[in-house]
Each structure stands twice: as structure tokens, then as C-alpha cells.
Write an enzyme that holds these catalytic residues in place. Sequence first.
Site, PDB file in Angstrom:
ATOM      1  N   ASN A  11      -0.865  40.908 -19.911  1.00 42.12           N
ATOM      2  CA  ASN A  11       0.406  41.589 -19.648  1.00 42.12           C
ATOM      3  C   ASN A  11       1.514  40.554 -19.839  1.00 42.12           C
ATOM      4  O   ASN A  11       1.668  39.652 -19.020  1.00 42.12           O
ATOM      5  CB  ASN A  11       0.385  42.115 -18.197  1.00 42.12           C
ATOM      6  CG  ASN A  11       1.722  42.663 -17.744  1.00 42.12           C
ATOM      7  OD1 ASN A  11       2.644  42.826 -18.549  1.00 42.12           O
ATOM      8  ND2 ASN A  11       1.834  42.934 -16.450  1.00 42.12           N
ATOM      9  N   TRP A  12       2.247  40.698 -20.940  1.00 41.02           N
ATOM     10  CA  TRP A  12       3.297  39.705 -21.235  1.00 41.02           C
ATOM     11  C   TRP A  12       4.542  39.919 -20.389  1.00 41.02           C
ATOM     12  O   TRP A  12       5.466  39.108 -20.424  1.00 41.02           O
ATOM     13  CB  TRP A  12       3.655  39.755 -22.728  1.00 41.02           C
ATOM     14  CG  TRP A  12       2.662  39.026 -23.606  1.00 41.02           C
ATOM     15  CD1 TRP A  12       1.434  38.535 -23.224  1.00 41.02           C
ATOM     16  CD2 TRP A  12       2.815  38.693 -24.998  1.00 41.02           C
ATOM     17  NE1 TRP A  12       0.824  37.921 -24.303  1.00 41.02           N
ATOM     18  CE2 TRP A  12       1.639  38.003 -25.393  1.00 41.02           C
ATOM     19  CE3 TRP A  12       3.815  38.906 -25.943  1.00 41.02           C
ATOM     20  CZ2 TRP A  12       1.453  37.528 -26.708  1.00 41.02           C
ATOM     21  CZ3 TRP A  12       3.633  38.444 -27.248  1.00 41.02           C
ATOM     22  CH2 TRP A  12       2.463  37.755 -27.616  1.00 41.02           C
ATOM     23  N   LYS A  13       4.610  41.028 -19.661  1.00 38.61           N
ATOM     24  CA  LYS A  13       5.787  41.325 -18.830  1.00 38.61           C
ATOM     25  C   LYS A  13       7.062  41.213 -19.682  1.00 38.61           C
ATOM     26  O   LYS A  13       7.035  41.535 -20.858  1.00 38.61           O
ATOM     27  CB  LYS A  13       5.804  40.417 -17.596  1.00 38.61           C
ATOM     28  CG  LYS A  13       4.468  40.489 -16.850  1.00 38.61           C
ATOM     29  CD  LYS A  13       4.483  39.808 -15.516  1.00 38.61           C
ATOM     30  CE  LYS A  13       3.103  39.948 -14.867  1.00 38.61           C
ATOM     31  NZ  LYS A  13       3.036  39.364 -13.538  1.00 38.61           N
ATOM     32  N   HIS A  97       2.130  48.923 -12.030  1.00 41.32           N
ATOM     33  CA  HIS A  97       2.101  47.481 -11.707  1.00 41.32           C
ATOM     34  C   HIS A  97       2.978  47.243 -10.479  1.00 41.32           C
ATOM     35  O   HIS A  97       4.010  47.912 -10.312  1.00 41.32           O
ATOM     36  CB  HIS A  97       2.606  46.680 -12.917  1.00 41.32           C
ATOM     37  CG  HIS A  97       2.381  45.216 -12.752  1.00 41.32           C
ATOM     38  ND1 HIS A  97       3.200  44.436 -11.967  1.00 41.32           N
ATOM     39  CD2 HIS A  97       1.415  44.396 -13.226  1.00 41.32           C
ATOM     40  CE1 HIS A  97       2.740  43.188 -11.979  1.00 41.32           C
ATOM     41  NE2 HIS A  97       1.663  43.140 -12.743  1.00 41.32           N
ATOM     42  N   GLU A  99       5.097  45.126  -9.869  1.00 38.26           N
ATOM     43  CA  GLU A  99       6.504  44.832 -10.200  1.00 38.26           C
ATOM     44  C   GLU A  99       7.276  46.112 -10.485  1.00 38.26           C
ATOM     45  O   GLU A  99       8.470  46.201 -10.179  1.00 38.26           O
ATOM     46  CB  GLU A  99       6.553  43.842 -11.389  1.00 38.26           C
ATOM     47  CG  GLU A  99       6.122  42.444 -10.938  1.00 38.26           C
ATOM     48  CD  GLU A  99       5.469  41.585 -11.998  1.00 38.26           C
ATOM     49  OE1 GLU A  99       5.583  41.905 -13.200  1.00 38.26           O
ATOM     50  OE2 GLU A  99       4.817  40.585 -11.623  1.00 38.26           O
ATOM     51  N   GLU A 167      -4.813  44.001  -7.979  1.00 35.22           N
ATOM     52  CA  GLU A 167      -3.987  42.805  -8.068  1.00 35.22           C
ATOM     53  C   GLU A 167      -3.271  42.580  -6.738  1.00 35.22           C
ATOM     54  O   GLU A 167      -2.247  43.228  -6.473  1.00 35.22           O
ATOM     55  CB  GLU A 167      -2.920  42.976  -9.153  1.00 35.22           C
ATOM     56  CG  GLU A 167      -3.461  43.247 -10.525  1.00 35.22           C
ATOM     57  CD  GLU A 167      -2.430  42.914 -11.605  1.00 35.22           C
ATOM     58  OE1 GLU A 167      -2.691  41.980 -12.365  1.00 35.22           O
ATOM     59  OE2 GLU A 167      -1.373  43.546 -11.644  1.00 35.22           O
ATOM     60  N   GLY A 173       1.309  35.504 -10.108  1.00 33.52           N
ATOM     61  CA  GLY A 173       2.243  34.459 -10.511  1.00 33.52           C
ATOM     62  C   GLY A 173       2.414  33.335  -9.497  1.00 33.52           C
ATOM     63  O   GLY A 173       3.359  32.554  -9.603  1.00 33.52           O
ATOM     64  N   SER A 212      -3.093  35.485 -10.936  1.00 34.76           N
ATOM     65  CA  SER A 212      -3.349  34.056 -11.153  1.00 34.76           C
ATOM     66  C   SER A 212      -4.710  33.751 -11.771  1.00 34.76           C
ATOM     67  O   SER A 212      -5.311  32.721 -11.472  1.00 34.76           O
ATOM     68  CB  SER A 212      -3.153  33.265  -9.848  1.00 34.76           C
ATOM     69  OG  SER A 212      -1.799  33.342  -9.431  1.00 34.76           O
ATOM     70  N   GLY A 233      -1.395  37.775 -16.438  1.00 37.64           N
ATOM     71  CA  GLY A 233       0.017  37.640 -16.768  1.00 37.64           C
ATOM     72  C   GLY A 233       0.275  36.332 -17.494  1.00 37.64           C
ATOM     73  O   GLY A 233       0.057  36.202 -18.698  1.00 37.64           O
ATOM     74  N   GLY A 234       0.728  35.336 -16.745  1.00 32.45           N
ATOM     75  CA  GLY A 234       1.158  34.054 -17.318  1.00 32.45           C
ATOM     76  C   GLY A 234       0.194  33.450 -18.324  1.00 32.45           C
ATOM     77  O   GLY A 234       0.609  32.983 -19.398  1.00 32.45           O
TER      78      GLY A 234
HETATM   79  P1  PGA Z   1      -0.365  36.455 -13.270  1.00 35.62           P
HETATM   80  O1  PGA Z   1       0.056  38.008 -13.333  1.00 35.62           O
HETATM   81  O2  PGA Z   1      -1.664  36.333 -14.059  1.00 35.62           O
HETATM   82  O3  PGA Z   1       0.768  35.724 -13.902  1.00 35.62           O
HETATM   83  O4  PGA Z   1      -0.580  36.126 -11.834  1.00 35.62           O
HETATM   84  C1  PGA Z   1      -0.918  39.006 -13.231  1.00 35.62           C
HETATM   85  C2  PGA Z   1      -0.297  40.362 -13.376  1.00 35.62           C
HETATM   86  O5  PGA Z   1       0.784  40.609 -12.817  1.00 35.62           O
HETATM   87  O6  PGA Z   1      -0.888  41.236 -14.048  1.00 35.62           O
END
Ligand code: PGA
Length: 250
Positions: A11-13, A97, A99, A167, A173, A212, A233-234
Site C-alpha cells: 500500500n503506497w498510500k 484502512h 487511515e 492491522e 508506520g 511495520s 506500507g513503508g
Molecule cells: P506500514 O503500514 O507497513 O508502513 O506500517 C501498513 C499499512 O498501513 O498497511
Amino acid sequence: MTSPKPLVAGNWKMNGLLANVSQMTELNQLISDGGANCDVLLCPSTTLISSLLEAGAGGKVMVGGQDCHANVSGAHTGDISAEMLKDLGCSYVIVGHSERRADHGETSADVNAKAAAAQTQGLKAIICCGESDEERSSGKTLDVVLEQVKASIPQDAKNSNTVIAYEPVWAIGTGKVPTANDVEEVHAAIRTLLIQRFGEEGALIGILYGGSVKASNASELMGVQNVNGALVGGASLKAADFYGIIEAYK
Ligand code: PGA
């Protein structure tokens, strides 16, 4: 099939410009050189979907959206429908998600409607759930997560149209990850719920862990019972880092 095929999803957000499209080429190259024993998906911002699909044509990596509207079309400025994602060539869409739940006030009922819209268009919905820090410290993790899954998952969920992503919000993150035992407990509870609700099909719905995940912890996390892949994510932004996670399934 007796268990869900693992999926490693990135997920590149709200990250990535045209200059980052080369990550798709690099990732497909790493996979064709080194192999991948799982499905692989990248969910970039909407602006990059077509470019990633073009750069990845003929390769293994699938492309998905990060959100969709519950309606097929209409007066919803700035939104994107599941039909539009399908039309571009997406195969998945992330819904609910944390977010989106936090930044846009999405409820589980909203998420359910989005997931149903995605399924109607033939997209696989990745339905996210997860507890906050405070909910975990007050012992409410299972209640919160199960309630979210129950309310967010459409009625005719099955392996071919649904994936769950657990998650923990506090792990996203932050570099913090739950212990393998904690992950196992939540995934087992989700699995039980899926089987109660969907019978044998519930055993086949994939449950990803996210928060993470990186190359150094992927093997341990992906080895936990009922963990059928990762939502990343990251560490999905750079092909080499992401491939380090995919390698947990080699
Ligand atoms: P992260 O994000 O791997 O940067 O912790 C995970 C996500 O929000 O899907």
C-alpha cells in the site's frame, strides 16, 4: 485448495510520483529472477495505477486501488468507483484502512458498502480492521476487531472476492509489532468468526497481517498460524525492500 494462497500486498498510500514507476519493473525483475511463492499486489495512488499496470504488463505483480466509493457513479467529487478501478485493470481494492476510518470518518457500515461495491465489479476487497493502542491496553482488542470484521464484511464474502487485513493501528508506520502470540490470537479469532459465518468457505478467506512488516520480521510473522500474507506500507515503496518480504514465502 485447503488454505488461502498467500498474498503480499503493498500500500503506497499518498506516496509516489511517475519517477517511482520503475519500482514495478524492478519488482517484476526480482520476482522473475528469484521467484515468489505468493500472489503479489501493489496499491499505488490512483494517479499511478495506469502507469504501474503498463510497466508491469506480462509480469506477476497485480495492481489495486486504495479505496473506492460505494456507488457506481454520480456526484461525488474527488471519489473513485470500483467500476473505474476495474476499468483501468485493477484486481483488488483496499477498503476500510484505519487511515480512511480516521481521516474520513468511515464507519464499518461504510466499509461494508464499499466492499460490496468492489465485489459487484469483480474486484477482490481487502477489508482492514485493527485496534488502537488504547483499545489494546484496555483489553478490548478482540471485541473491537471482531466487531469491525462482522460489520464490515458483506454477506456473500468468499475466497474469490474477499481478503481480511488485521492491522493494529499502533503498529502502522511505528516500527512496533505485536508478538507472534498476539498476532496468532487475533487471527485465530477472525478465522473462527469467518467459519461460523461462512462455513467451509470461511476457512479459505485470506487473513493478512499488516503494521511495520519488513524483511527482517516477515518470516516470523508470515509463519504464524492463520496469517496468509502481509499488507505492507513503508517497506513496499522500494522494490528491493518489498521483495525481501515476498521472500518469506520462498
Ligand atoms: P506500514 O503500514 O507497513 O508502513 O506500517 C501498513 C499499512 O498501513 O498497511
